[in-house]
Design a protein around this motif. Structure first.
Motif, PDB file in Angstrom:
ATOM      1  N   GLN A  90      16.233 -29.830 -26.700  1.00 55.21           N
ATOM      2  CA  GLN A  90      16.210 -30.060 -25.254  1.00 55.21           C
ATOM      3  C   GLN A  90      14.958 -30.822 -24.841  1.00 55.21           C
ATOM      4  O   GLN A  90      14.979 -31.602 -23.890  1.00 55.21           O
ATOM      5  N   ALA A  91      13.864 -30.616 -25.588  1.00 54.46           N
ATOM      6  CA  ALA A  91      12.610 -31.313 -25.295  1.00 54.46           C
ATOM      7  C   ALA A  91      12.539 -32.685 -25.964  1.00 54.46           C
ATOM      8  O   ALA A  91      11.520 -33.380 -25.847  1.00 54.46           O
TER       9      ALA A  91
ATOM     10  N   GLN B  13       7.269 -22.589 -25.140  1.00 50.59           N
ATOM     11  CA  GLN B  13       7.868 -23.334 -24.033  1.00 50.59           C
ATOM     12  C   GLN B  13       6.856 -24.242 -23.368  1.00 50.59           C
ATOM     13  O   GLN B  13       7.165 -25.379 -22.986  1.00 50.59           O
TER      14      GLN B  13
ATOM     15  N   LEU C 242       6.364 -27.285 -25.549  1.00 51.63           N
ATOM     16  CA  LEU C 242       7.509 -28.191 -25.485  1.00 51.63           C
ATOM     17  C   LEU C 242       7.427 -29.114 -24.279  1.00 51.63           C
ATOM     18  O   LEU C 242       7.945 -30.247 -24.311  1.00 51.63           O
ATOM     19  N   GLU C 243       6.775 -28.663 -23.229  1.00 56.40           N
ATOM     20  CA  GLU C 243       6.623 -29.499 -22.026  1.00 56.40           C
ATOM     21  C   GLU C 243       5.712 -30.704 -22.274  1.00 56.40           C
ATOM     22  O   GLU C 243       5.662 -31.628 -21.456  1.00 56.40           O
ATOM     23  N   GLN C 244       4.998 -30.694 -23.412  1.00 53.70           N
ATOM     24  CA  GLN C 244       4.098 -31.801 -23.737  1.00 53.70           C
ATOM     25  C   GLN C 244       4.793 -32.908 -24.535  1.00 53.70           C
ATOM     26  O   GLN C 244       4.150 -33.852 -24.980  1.00 53.70           O
ATOM     27  N   GLY C 245       6.091 -32.799 -24.733  1.00 54.76           N
ATOM     28  CA  GLY C 245       6.866 -33.864 -25.360  1.00 54.76           C
ATOM     29  C   GLY C 245       6.642 -34.051 -26.846  1.00 54.76           C
ATOM     30  O   GLY C 245       6.322 -35.159 -27.295  1.00 54.76           O
TER      31      GLY C 245
END
Length: 414
Positions: free
Chosen positions: A199-200, A165, A168-171
């Motif tokens: 979602q990412a 997760q 995933l926040e790093q695109g």
């Protein structure tokens, strides 16, 4: 020790379908084949389908209008349709024939990857990947300046989804992961991981080399963008596999190789690519192998993939119980509820290659080494493991023979 021995199919009949399982080796010792993760044995129906093509309908496909060419084309394209139905594809156009899982992943890296990934783009992989889902991305990263990040593996053989997760926040642009580990047996939560990737804003590629032969896999239910798998691990022939891709993605990707059959029109200076799936299938394909692949899928459909999965769960649960009783032997990987029918282990007294060689004298075929997963072995600080892998044709009695063989090796080295 209690074992649920009720299996939802006729195991002895299934075993009788596989000629190799009838062999005796080393002066009459019955063969116990526990290396299906590397390659599975083939039922007679697959061998017959390939033999009949060569004996009766041997001709090239897609080009001829004579009887043999039309028969060969119908059998080959019929196999594609069977495979599409087997994995739940929307259309057979989404099923691309390749040589194996490795080529399927390389196809995505060299076509989609080269056109869609730029310097600094992030690709997320995992620490448990087979080399076939590591090296193509390493090659592309070196060429394009990509970032590769890895979901760690926990001590009990599961992916650390909290770190996933965070990554995933790093695109990321792509998440590529194995559905089932060929070493740990870990069955990863593919549907949830794919949903999180989408979602990412990332696409998801699933290495299904181990999952498609052993579990019910539906690409539409998973919502996978790409799925790669091989025939030879699912009772089919070597030399052929499949890349599944969503039709819109495949249409947007450039061809992988140039040559015959992948073109619609050619001039001296230009060409127009053919439609799917032929756009990615240059040259004369592995026709007999494609027909054999279709026969393998038909065989597995007849048995039922839910029945295969349930049988293998019975086998691996029992195997884990048996090996827990052997002191000095350590099994790596998760508990049975997170695991397919793969048993990789180490022994304090003996090197994995010695274990495999001595088991072979007992007629037991296992694999030893790093299993094309060197980083995973480094993660567990192991140079190698011995791996026993089970399939729809293996029995509880064979698990007992394996355990007895390991105990015999242990006594020899002690």
């Amino acid at each position: 020790m209690s074992v649920n021995s009720s299996i939802p199919f006729d195991l002895q009949r299934i075993r009788s379908d596989f000629p190799t399982l009838q062999r005796q080796i080393h002066n009459g010792v019955p063969l116990i084949y526990l290396d299906s993760t590397a390659t599975a044995q083939k039922p007679q129906s697959v061998l017959t389908a390939m033999d009949e093509y060569y004996r009766r309908s041997n001709a090239n496909i897609h080009r001829g209008v004579h009887t043999l060419a039309e028969e060969a084309t119908a059998a080959y394209e019929g196999a594609r349709q069977s495979i599409a139905q087997f994995i739940g594809a929307r259309t057979a156009r989404e099923v691309i024939f390749v040589r194996n899982t490795t080529e399927a992943i390389n196809l995505v890296a060299m076509t989609w990857g080269r056109t869609q990934l730029q310097t600094g783009d992030l690709v997320i992989l995992t620490e448990m990947e087979h080399h076939s889902n590591l090296v193509p991305w390493q090659m592309l990263a070196a060429e394009r300046g990509l970032r590769l990040e890895f979901i760690p593996v926990t001590d009990d053989g599961l992916l650390d989804l909290a770190v996933y997760q965070q990554l995933l926040e790093q695109g990321p642009k792509l998440v590529a992961f194995t559905h089932m580990s060929n070493v740990l047996g870990t069955i990863n939560p593919a549907k949830e991981m794919i949903a999180a990737a989408h979602q990412a804003g990332a696409l998801a590629l699933v290495d299904g080399a181990q999952s498609v032969p052993h579990l019910p896999v539906d690409v539409r239910d998973l919502d996978a963008d790409f799925l790669a798998f091989s025939a030879h691990k699912m009772v089919g022939p070597t030399g052929i596999g499949v890349l599944y891709g969503k039709e819109a993605l495949l249409n947007a990707m450039p061809p992988f190789m140039g040559g015959g059959d992948m073109i619609k029109k050619v001039t001296l200076r230009t060409f127009a690519a053919n439609t799917l799936p032929h756009k990615f299938e240059a040259g004369t394909p592995a026709i007999a192998e494609g027909i054999g692949f279709g026969a393998a899928v038909d065989y597995l459909k007849t048995v039922g993939m839910q029945a295969v999965e349930e049988h293998e769960q019975t086998i691996i649960r029992y195997a884990l119980e048996r090996f827990a009783e052997i002191s000095g032997v350590t099994v790596i990987g998760p508990a049975a509820e997170h695991k397919g029918a793969v048993l990789a282990f180490t022994m304090q007294e003996a090197h994995p290659h010695d274990v495999a060689q001595l088991l072979d004298r007992e007629g037991i075929a296992v694999r030893a080494g790093h299993h094309c997963a060197m980083p995973l072995h480094e993660r567990f600080k192991l140079p190698a493991t011995t791996r026993a892998s089970f399939y729809l044709y293996n029995t509880i009695e064979e698990v007992d023979r394996l355990a007895e063989g390991v105990e015999k090796v242990k006594r020899m080295f002690a």
